[in-house]
Motif scaffolding. Sequence first.
Motif, PDB file in Angstrom:
ATOM      1  N   ALA A 234     -89.312 -12.943  33.101  1.00  0.00           N
ATOM      2  CA  ALA A 234     -88.252 -12.029  32.670  1.00  0.00           C
ATOM      3  C   ALA A 234     -88.159 -12.020  31.145  1.00  0.00           C
ATOM      4  N   ILE A 235     -88.350 -13.194  30.542  1.00  0.00           N
ATOM      5  CA  ILE A 235     -88.339 -13.284  29.076  1.00  0.00           C
ATOM      6  C   ILE A 235     -89.580 -12.593  28.501  1.00  0.00           C
ATOM      7  N   ALA A 236     -90.713 -12.663  29.250  1.00  0.00           N
ATOM      8  CA  ALA A 236     -91.966 -12.056  28.759  1.00  0.00           C
ATOM      9  C   ALA A 236     -91.788 -10.562  28.503  1.00  0.00           C
ATOM     10  N   GLY A 237     -91.109  -9.881  29.423  1.00  0.00           N
ATOM     11  CA  GLY A 237     -90.891  -8.440  29.252  1.00  0.00           C
ATOM     12  C   GLY A 237     -90.127  -8.167  27.971  1.00  0.00           C
ATOM     13  N   LEU A 238     -89.143  -8.996  27.729  1.00  0.00           N
ATOM     14  CA  LEU A 238     -88.323  -8.834  26.532  1.00  0.00           C
ATOM     15  C   LEU A 238     -89.148  -9.123  25.269  1.00  0.00           C
ATOM     16  N   CYS A 239     -90.048 -10.093  25.369  1.00  0.00           N
ATOM     17  CA  CYS A 239     -90.916 -10.415  24.223  1.00  0.00           C
ATOM     18  C   CYS A 239     -91.796  -9.208  23.889  1.00  0.00           C
ATOM     19  N   GLU A 240     -92.369  -8.580  24.919  1.00  0.00           N
ATOM     20  CA  GLU A 240     -93.228  -7.414  24.672  1.00  0.00           C
ATOM     21  C   GLU A 240     -92.438  -6.304  23.977  1.00  0.00           C
ATOM     22  N   ALA A 241     -91.172  -6.173  24.353  1.00  0.00           N
ATOM     23  CA  ALA A 241     -90.361  -5.093  23.778  1.00  0.00           C
ATOM     24  C   ALA A 241     -89.917  -5.396  22.352  1.00  0.00           C
ATOM     25  N   THR A 242     -89.799  -6.679  21.997  1.00  0.00           N
ATOM     26  CA  THR A 242     -89.184  -7.023  20.714  1.00  0.00           C
ATOM     27  C   THR A 242     -90.164  -7.554  19.675  1.00  0.00           C
ATOM     28  N   GLY A 243     -91.379  -7.957  20.109  1.00  0.00           N
ATOM     29  CA  GLY A 243     -92.298  -8.564  19.146  1.00  0.00           C
ATOM     30  C   GLY A 243     -92.225 -10.083  19.124  1.00  0.00           C
ATOM     31  N   ALA A 244     -91.435 -10.672  20.014  1.00  0.00           N
ATOM     32  CA  ALA A 244     -91.480 -12.137  20.161  1.00  0.00           C
ATOM     33  C   ALA A 244     -92.724 -12.498  20.974  1.00  0.00           C
ATOM     34  N   ASP A 245     -93.102 -13.777  20.939  1.00  0.00           N
ATOM     35  CA  ASP A 245     -94.307 -14.235  21.641  1.00  0.00           C
ATOM     36  C   ASP A 245     -93.861 -15.226  22.711  1.00  0.00           C
ATOM     37  N   VAL A 246     -94.085 -14.882  23.974  1.00  0.00           N
ATOM     38  CA  VAL A 246     -93.535 -15.700  25.066  1.00  0.00           C
ATOM     39  C   VAL A 246     -94.088 -17.123  25.067  1.00  0.00           C
ATOM     40  N   ASP A 247     -95.346 -17.300  24.638  1.00  0.00           N
ATOM     41  CA  ASP A 247     -95.893 -18.656  24.622  1.00  0.00           C
ATOM     42  C   ASP A 247     -95.191 -19.516  23.573  1.00  0.00           C
ATOM     43  N   GLU A 248     -94.842 -18.882  22.457  1.00  0.00           N
ATOM     44  CA  GLU A 248     -94.080 -19.630  21.436  1.00  0.00           C
ATOM     45  C   GLU A 248     -92.688 -19.969  21.958  1.00  0.00           C
ATOM     46  N   VAL A 249     -92.060 -18.989  22.582  1.00  0.00           N
ATOM     47  CA  VAL A 249     -90.714 -19.211  23.117  1.00  0.00           C
ATOM     48  C   VAL A 249     -90.751 -20.350  24.148  1.00  0.00           C
ATOM     49  N   ALA A 250     -91.758 -20.298  25.055  1.00  0.00           N
ATOM     50  CA  ALA A 250     -91.854 -21.303  26.126  1.00  0.00           C
ATOM     51  C   ALA A 250     -92.100 -22.695  25.544  1.00  0.00           C
ATOM     52  N   ARG A 251     -92.936 -22.745  24.499  1.00  0.00           N
ATOM     53  CA  ARG A 251     -93.257 -24.050  23.909  1.00  0.00           C
ATOM     54  C   ARG A 251     -91.983 -24.698  23.380  1.00  0.00           C
ATOM     55  N   VAL A 252     -91.157 -23.909  22.749  1.00  0.00           N
ATOM     56  CA  VAL A 252     -89.957 -24.474  22.138  1.00  0.00           C
ATOM     57  C   VAL A 252     -88.892 -24.778  23.208  1.00  0.00           C
ATOM     58  N   ILE A 253     -88.754 -23.878  24.170  1.00  0.00           N
ATOM     59  CA  ILE A 253     -87.800 -24.164  25.265  1.00  0.00           C
ATOM     60  C   ILE A 253     -88.199 -25.467  25.949  1.00  0.00           C
ATOM     61  N   GLY A 254     -89.508 -25.597  26.227  1.00  0.00           N
ATOM     62  CA  GLY A 254     -90.001 -26.746  26.994  1.00  0.00           C
ATOM     63  C   GLY A 254     -89.911 -28.065  26.250  1.00  0.00           C
ATOM     64  N   ALA A 255     -89.763 -27.990  24.915  1.00  0.00           N
ATOM     65  CA  ALA A 255     -89.659 -29.229  24.131  1.00  0.00           C
ATOM     66  C   ALA A 255     -88.290 -29.891  24.315  1.00  0.00           C
ATOM     67  N   ASP A 256     -87.354 -29.157  24.879  1.00  0.00           N
ATOM     68  CA  ASP A 256     -86.053 -29.738  25.209  1.00  0.00           C
ATOM     69  C   ASP A 256     -86.249 -30.623  26.443  1.00  0.00           C
ATOM     70  N   LYS A 257     -85.993 -31.917  26.287  1.00  0.00           N
ATOM     71  CA  LYS A 257     -86.263 -32.850  27.392  1.00  0.00           C
ATOM     72  C   LYS A 257     -85.516 -32.456  28.657  1.00  0.00           C
ATOM     73  N   ARG A 258     -84.343 -31.819  28.473  1.00  0.00           N
ATOM     74  CA  ARG A 258     -83.579 -31.468  29.665  1.00  0.00           C
ATOM     75  C   ARG A 258     -84.284 -30.373  30.459  1.00  0.00           C
ATOM     76  N   ILE A 259     -85.120 -29.571  29.785  1.00  0.00           N
ATOM     77  CA  ILE A 259     -85.809 -28.475  30.472  1.00  0.00           C
ATOM     78  C   ILE A 259     -87.230 -28.890  30.848  1.00  0.00           C
ATOM     79  N   GLY A 260     -87.970 -29.454  29.890  1.00  0.00           N
ATOM     80  CA  GLY A 260     -89.341 -29.907  30.173  1.00  0.00           C
ATOM     81  C   GLY A 260     -90.344 -28.759  30.119  1.00  0.00           C
ATOM     82  N   PRO A 261     -91.625 -29.094  29.854  1.00  0.00           N
ATOM     83  CA  PRO A 261     -92.611 -28.052  29.566  1.00  0.00           C
ATOM     84  C   PRO A 261     -93.274 -27.393  30.779  1.00  0.00           C
ATOM     85  N   LYS A 262     -93.124 -27.942  31.969  1.00  0.00           N
ATOM     86  CA  LYS A 262     -93.930 -27.422  33.087  1.00  0.00           C
ATOM     87  C   LYS A 262     -93.312 -26.184  33.735  1.00  0.00           C
TER      88      LYS A 262
END
Length: 450
Positions: A234-262
Motif C-alpha cells: 500500500a505504501i509502494a503505490g504512494l511512493c510511485e505517486a510521490t517520488g519516495a522509494d519504497v525500499d528506502e522507506v522499508a529499510r528505515v521502518i524495519g530498523a525500528d526494533k519494535r517493527i523489525g526488518p522482515k
Amino acid sequence: MNKNIVCIGAGYIGGPTMAVIAKMNPDRKVLVVDINAKRIEEWNSADYNLPIYEPGLVDVVKETRGKNLFFSTDIKSAVQECDIIFVGVNTPTKMFGRGAGRASDLQYWEATAREIKEYALGDKIIIEKSTLPVRTAAAMDAILNDHARYNFTVLSNPEFLAEGTAIKDLLEPDRVLIGGPQTPAGHDAIEEAVEIYSAWVDREKILTTNVWSAELTKLAANAFLAQRVSSINAIAGLCEATGADVDEVARVIGADKRIGPKFLKAGPGFGGSCFKKDVLNLVYLCETFGLHTAAEYWMGVIEMNDHQQERIVSRLFREMFNTLANKKITLFGFAFKADTGDTRETPAGKVARLLAEEHVRLTITDPKALNNAQRDLADLDGIVYESDEYKAAELSDAIILMTDWRHYPTLDWQKIYDSMRKPALVYDTRNCLDANELRKIGFKVLNIGK
Ligand code: UDX
Ligand code: ADP
C-alpha cells in the motif's frame, strides 16, 4: 518403545515434515501415505525425482527413505500399524455452497477422519497439520469418538514452514506449537507429540496450548505476515505517486526494533497456498461470530493484494503507449516466490491473465514452475513456455520479472537487451535487479514503489 508415525497426505507439508521427523528420530518408523498413486510413485522414484522441489529435501529423503521412512498408498495398513497419525491433507478454500470463497473445504479432512475410524484397531493420537478453521479439531473429535471402539485424541500441531526454506525451517524452527485437550488423556497425547520434536528442538521452543489457541494461532500468524506485505505494498503505490522509494522507506521502518526488518519487501503481492486461504478463513470466522468490522479489516489485506497485480498491469499499459495488443511480453518467473515450483495463488498467474485479456503475445520462463504454469493456464491459447531465459527474451518488447530467482540478477543483461525489440523495457516487480546497470545498457526500467 517409540511409537510409529504415519502421515496421511504426501504434499508440500506432509512430505518434507515427515522426512525431517524420520531423519531426527531414526528409531521410529515413519510412513507417509496418499490416495494419489502418482505422487507416491514420485516420492519412491529411484532417481529421486520427487513431486515437490524444496532445497535440501532430496538429501534428507536419500538419508531416510527405505530405512525408517516409507511412502505408500496403503492407508489401511498404515493406520493399523501406527499409533500416531498426522493428517496433512489439502484444505483448499471452499468454492461452493455455504462460505464459498471464504471457508475451508473440509471434505478431505472429514474423509480422512472416517478412514481412520474405520481402519483403527486400537487407540490413536490424531495430529492435525493442515491449517484448519478454529474448532475443526472438536468436530473431528466428535466424528471419531461417536460410538467408537477406541479412544481418539485430536491434537493441533500447525506447520509454520515456508516453502523454499522448508527443510531449514523444520530443522531450526522458531517454535513448535502443539495444542491439545486439557484433560489427562490430552496431556498424555501432547507429551507424545512433544517427544517427537524434542529429538532435535529445544524444549523451551516447544509451546503447548489448548486446541483452539493452536488452530487460531496459525491463522493469526499468517494473517499478520500477509498484513505486513499488504501494508508495504500500500505504501509502494504512494511512493510511485510521490517520488519516495519504497525500499528506502522499508529499510528505515524495519530498523525500528519494535517493527523489525522482515516481511517488508514490496513486490507483486503475496501468493502461496496459505496466506490468502488463511486470511479468508479468518474473515469467515469473524463473520460467523458477528464481528463484521474485524471481517472487513482482514478482507482489506486480500483486497490490497489483488489490487497490486492490477496496478502492475495498468502501469505497464501506460508506459507502453496505452496499447499492449500484439506486443511480446515475457514473464521471468512464475512461481509465487523463489526456490519453489509451487504456483498456487501466484501473482504471476493473475498478471498473465490480465495480459492475455489485452491480447499480449505472452512467453513464460521459470526454472522450476513451467509444468505448473502450463497446467494453471491451460485454458489460454498461444502462450509460449521456455525454460531458457535468453530464448524467452528474444524479440520481446518487455520483460516482467515476477519471481526473485537468485540467478536473475547474474544473467547477461546486455545479451538480453541486444536480442529484444526497442525500446526494451524491464519491469522488476521484486526490485532485485540493479536498475542503474540496466539503464546504462539502454533498458527502460520500472520498479515497484519507485
Ligand atoms: C507462509 C508462512 O511464512 C509460513 O509460516 C506458513 O506456514 C505458510 O505460509 P509461504 O507461503 O511458503 O509461507 O511463503 P512466504 O515466504 O511466507 O511468502 C508468502 C508470499 O509473500 C510470497 O509470495 C512472497 O513473495 C511474499 N512476500 C513475502 C512479499 O511479497 N514480501 C515480503 O517481504 C515477504
Ligand atoms: P499441503 O500444501 O497442505 O501439503 P497438498 O495439496 O500439497 O497440500 O497435499 C495434500 C495431499 O493430501 C495430496 O497429495 C492429496 O492427494 C492428499 N489427500 C487428500 N485427501 C486424502 C485422503 N482422504 N487420504 C489420503 N491422502 C489424501
